[in-house]
Write an enzyme that holds these catalytic residues in place. Sequence first.
Site, mmCIF file in Angstrom:
data_model
loop_
_atom_site.group_PDB
_atom_site.id
_atom_site.type_symbol
_atom_site.label_atom_id
_atom_site.label_comp_id
_atom_site.label_asym_id
_atom_site.label_seq_id
_atom_site.Cartn_x
_atom_site.Cartn_y
_atom_site.Cartn_z
ATOM 1 N N ALA A 151 0.804 3.241 12.080
ATOM 2 C CA ALA A 151 1.936 2.496 11.525
ATOM 3 C C ALA A 151 1.651 2.064 10.084
ATOM 4 C CB ALA A 151 2.249 1.286 12.398
ATOM 5 N N TYR A 152 0.463 1.543 9.857
ATOM 6 C CA TYR A 152 0.099 1.083 8.514
ATOM 7 C C TYR A 152 0.104 2.251 7.530
ATOM 8 C CZ TYR A 152 -2.661 -1.015 4.753
ATOM 9 O OH TYR A 152 -3.102 -1.480 3.538
ATOM 10 N N ALA A 153 -0.545 3.357 7.895
ATOM 11 C CA ALA A 153 -0.632 4.507 6.996
ATOM 12 C C ALA A 153 0.752 5.075 6.702
ATOM 13 C CB ALA A 153 -1.538 5.576 7.600
ATOM 14 N N SER A 155 3.581 3.505 6.803
ATOM 15 C CA SER A 155 4.352 2.568 5.978
ATOM 16 C C SER A 155 3.941 2.663 4.517
ATOM 17 C CB SER A 155 4.176 1.129 6.490
ATOM 18 O OG SER A 155 2.893 0.613 6.194
ATOM 19 N N LYS A 156 2.656 2.833 4.258
ATOM 20 C CA LYS A 156 2.196 2.924 2.877
ATOM 21 C C LYS A 156 2.584 4.267 2.247
ATOM 22 C CE LYS A 156 0.428 -1.170 2.600
ATOM 23 N NZ LYS A 156 1.048 -2.197 1.724
#
Length: 245
Positions: A151-153, A155-156
């Site tokens: 999710a973090y990757a 989103s970035k």
Amino acid sequence: MKGRSAIVTGAGRGLGEVIALRLLERGARVAIWDRDAAAARDTADRLSDIGPTHACGVDVTSEEDVATALASTRQSLGEVSILVCNAGIPGPNKPVWDVTPAEWERVMAVNVTGALLCCQAVIPEMKARGYGRIVNIASVAGKEPGPQIAAYAASKAALISLTKTIGRELATSGVTANCIAPGAIRTRIFDDWPEPYVQELLNKIPMNRFGTPEELADLVAFVASRQASFSTGAVFDMSGGRSDY
């Protein structure tokens, strides 16, 4: 930056606070935006000896909150020339098949939609004046994603793409939009990650050290300055040699 007003989101603590400090030191007036209103006020109070500050408790995922905070900022500090979208959350540390829709949506809401809403709020006035600087804080994970942080990757990566699009749409307006993709900078966000994973991050950095908040703040200050006039839609790498593009 003397005489210019800036917004830094997620500036109640951590990287955002250091970025706000650096912009103040360069002469800007700085609005401290944070979901934690008390933290925003405390940081604004502590930094007010350096330059004019303003605190806003704001949920960047709320269009209404962003509009209210921007109106308050304008009233206190004047028209906004600089926006630094720093607010973000790490999300779950687990295999992609275990990530719940709610976890995924929350990360996207804060890290991508939050930046979008803030950009949408300030762009019209920046375009009208023919000057503005938008700096979005992405991550090397958006270029080189690793396991357990889907999710973090994602989103970035989306934030990088959003920044490129905004930069090209505003290319002839006098408003630039760029993003910075830092590698591992040890802050409280690491508290949500297992120590073996943190060590794994360190092992990927050719310089064999983590970046510092001050190094990131210095790069933000340059990208947000008038001097960075021929860069837009760009990704500024700050990964200690980890990223090769």
